[in-house]
Structure formats: structure tokens, C-alpha cells
Scaffold this motif. Structure first.
Motif, PDB file in Angstrom:
ATOM      1  N   ARG A  94       0.877  -1.176   0.000  1.00  0.00           N
ATOM      2  CA  ARG A  94       0.000   0.000   0.000  1.00  0.00           C
ATOM      3  C   ARG A  94       0.912   1.223   0.000  1.00  0.00           C
ATOM      4  N   ASN A 146      -5.371  -1.480  -7.121  1.00  0.00           N
ATOM      5  CA  ASN A 146      -6.622  -0.831  -6.744  1.00  0.00           C
ATOM      6  C   ASN A 146      -6.290   0.583  -6.281  1.00  0.00           C
ATOM      7  N   HIS A 157      -7.309   3.866  -4.479  1.00  0.00           N
ATOM      8  CA  HIS A 157      -8.298   4.325  -3.498  1.00  0.00           C
ATOM      9  C   HIS A 157      -8.579   5.820  -3.645  1.00  0.00           C
ATOM     10  N   GLU A 158      -7.538   6.606  -3.880  1.00  0.00           N
ATOM     11  CA  GLU A 158      -7.694   8.048  -4.074  1.00  0.00           C
ATOM     12  C   GLU A 158      -6.605   8.532  -5.023  1.00  0.00           C
ATOM     13  N   ARG A 178      -9.673   6.095  -9.015  1.00  0.00           N
ATOM     14  CA  ARG A 178     -10.519   5.129  -8.307  1.00  0.00           C
ATOM     15  C   ARG A 178     -11.785   4.767  -9.077  1.00  0.00           C
ATOM     16  N   ASN A 198      -7.325  -4.717  -0.848  1.00  0.00           N
ATOM     17  CA  ASN A 198      -7.270  -3.832   0.315  1.00  0.00           C
ATOM     18  C   ASN A 198      -6.187  -4.328   1.266  1.00  0.00           C
TER      19      ASN A 198
END
Length: 203
Positions: A86, A126, A128-129, A148, A168
């Protein structure tokens, strides 16, 4: 490399490029057992197990979960062979922080994305922002920005990366939660402890 000599020269070799923020059940091969004793400078890190949270120049959080490996090239470029990641850009200084896998570069233009690097199945991402620019290392013509809302790639030529909206990975604070759960489990199995109450779970 993503960065020029100017920023590289600001980091002395004796200093750590990345600061350790947190870790859980972490074992890094050929390094001290205690992650707090590791200087996260330029070099290769083989994570046998567990998770680690590093901060680069007070502008990027890099969370990595093994098994897998990463190599710090400079304050804005980390190569990852395998693992779960992440990345969180904390401010504008962190823009262009780049994760490079064997097949792609992922350039973070802010703010947060998850990435799974798999040796046999390609990369999963992925966002997210913010935005992430994906550049193929196999196809010079492939470069695309994702956000996103992106459901897929407009250019379908690159088969080495896919969007997975359910991805996630480990979050800031998540490692502390895992430590607390382990402590509660240990105490609950101790016959000398009368009772354990988890205030967080009761909220």
C-alpha cells in the motif's frame, strides 16, 4: 531512475532513506531480528514473513507485506519483485513516488493505492484516491493514468496488470491492531488471567 542527482545527493549513505513507522511479525533475511535495528537505505530486502510500514522523506508511506522482496533504489523509487503493497502520498513532495515491478512502473500522483506483485500472475492494482500512472516495461507505447473510478484499461495491450476493486492491503494502524489481537489471544489462553476485556471490540 525517476529522480535526479540533486535529490539523491541530499541523502547521505550513513542515513536511512526510509524511517520505520511500524511492523508486525516481521522477519527480513540477512538483517537484524529487530526491525528497529535495520537502516533502511539503498539495497535489497527479502521479507520472509510479516508486514512493515516505512516512511520516505516524510512524504510517502510504504506498507509492505511478505513473503516477498523489495529494493530501495532512491527516495522515490522502490523495485518490488513480489509482495503486497500500500502506498500513501502524504503531501505534494511525494508525487511521482514509483513502484517498479518486473513488468510495469506505477507512478503515484497522489494519493493512495494498493498493489499485489505476483511472479506468475502479473500485477493487481486498486486505486483508493488520486491518480496512478501505469507504464509498461514491455510495451513502449503503453502508458495510462488510472483513478478510483477506473474499471479497466483503455489500452488493452498490456496483459501484465489488472484492476481489482476488492484489493485492500495492510493499512496504517492495522499492524498495531494485529499486535493487540495477539496479546489478547495470549492472555485469554493464560490460566492465571481471570478475564480479558477488549474495549475496542465493544465499541
Amino acid at each position: 531512475e525517476v529522480m535526479g542527482d540533486k535529490i539523491n545527493s541530499e541523502i547521505q549513505e550513513a542515513d536511512s532513506i526510509a524511517q520505520l513507522i511500524d511492523h508486525y511479525d516481521t522477519r527480513i533475511l540477512n538483517q537484524p531480528t529487530d526491525p528497529h535495528e535495520i537502516k533502511f537505505n539503498r539495497g535489497h530486502y527479502e521479507v520472509a514473513r510479516g508486514s512493515i510500514h516505512l516512511r520516505f522523506l516524510d512524504c510517502v508511506d510504504f506498507l509492505f507485506s511478505g513473503p516477498g522482496s523489495f529494493e530501495i533504489i532512491n527516495p522515490k523509487l522502490v523495485k518490488v519483485t513480489e509482495g503486497k503493497i500500500r502506498v500513501i502520498v502524504l503531501n505534494k513532495k511525494g508525487h511521482e513516488f514509483t513502484i517498479q515491478t518486473p513488468t510495469n512502473q506505477f507512478i503515484d500522483w497522489g494519493t493512495e493505492f494498493c498493489l499485489n506483485v505476483q511472479q506468475t500472475e502479473g500485477d493487481l492494482i486498486n486505486i483508493h484516491e488520486g491518480e496512478v500512472e501505469v507504464i509498461s516495461l514491455q510495451d513502449n507505447n503503453f502508458s495510462e493514468r488510472l483513478n478510483r473510478h477506473s474499471q479497466g484499461f483503455q489500452n488493452t495491450g498490456d496483459k501484465t496488470v489488472k484492476i481489482n476493486k476488492r484489493l485492500n492491503n495492510s493499512t496504517p494502524g492495522g499492524m498495531g491492531d494485529l499486535r493487540n489481537q495477539q496479546i489478547i489471544k495470549t492472555l485469554s489462553e493464560d490460566k492465571n488471567v481471570i478475564g480479558v476485556y477488549d474495549f475496542k471490540q465493544s465499541q
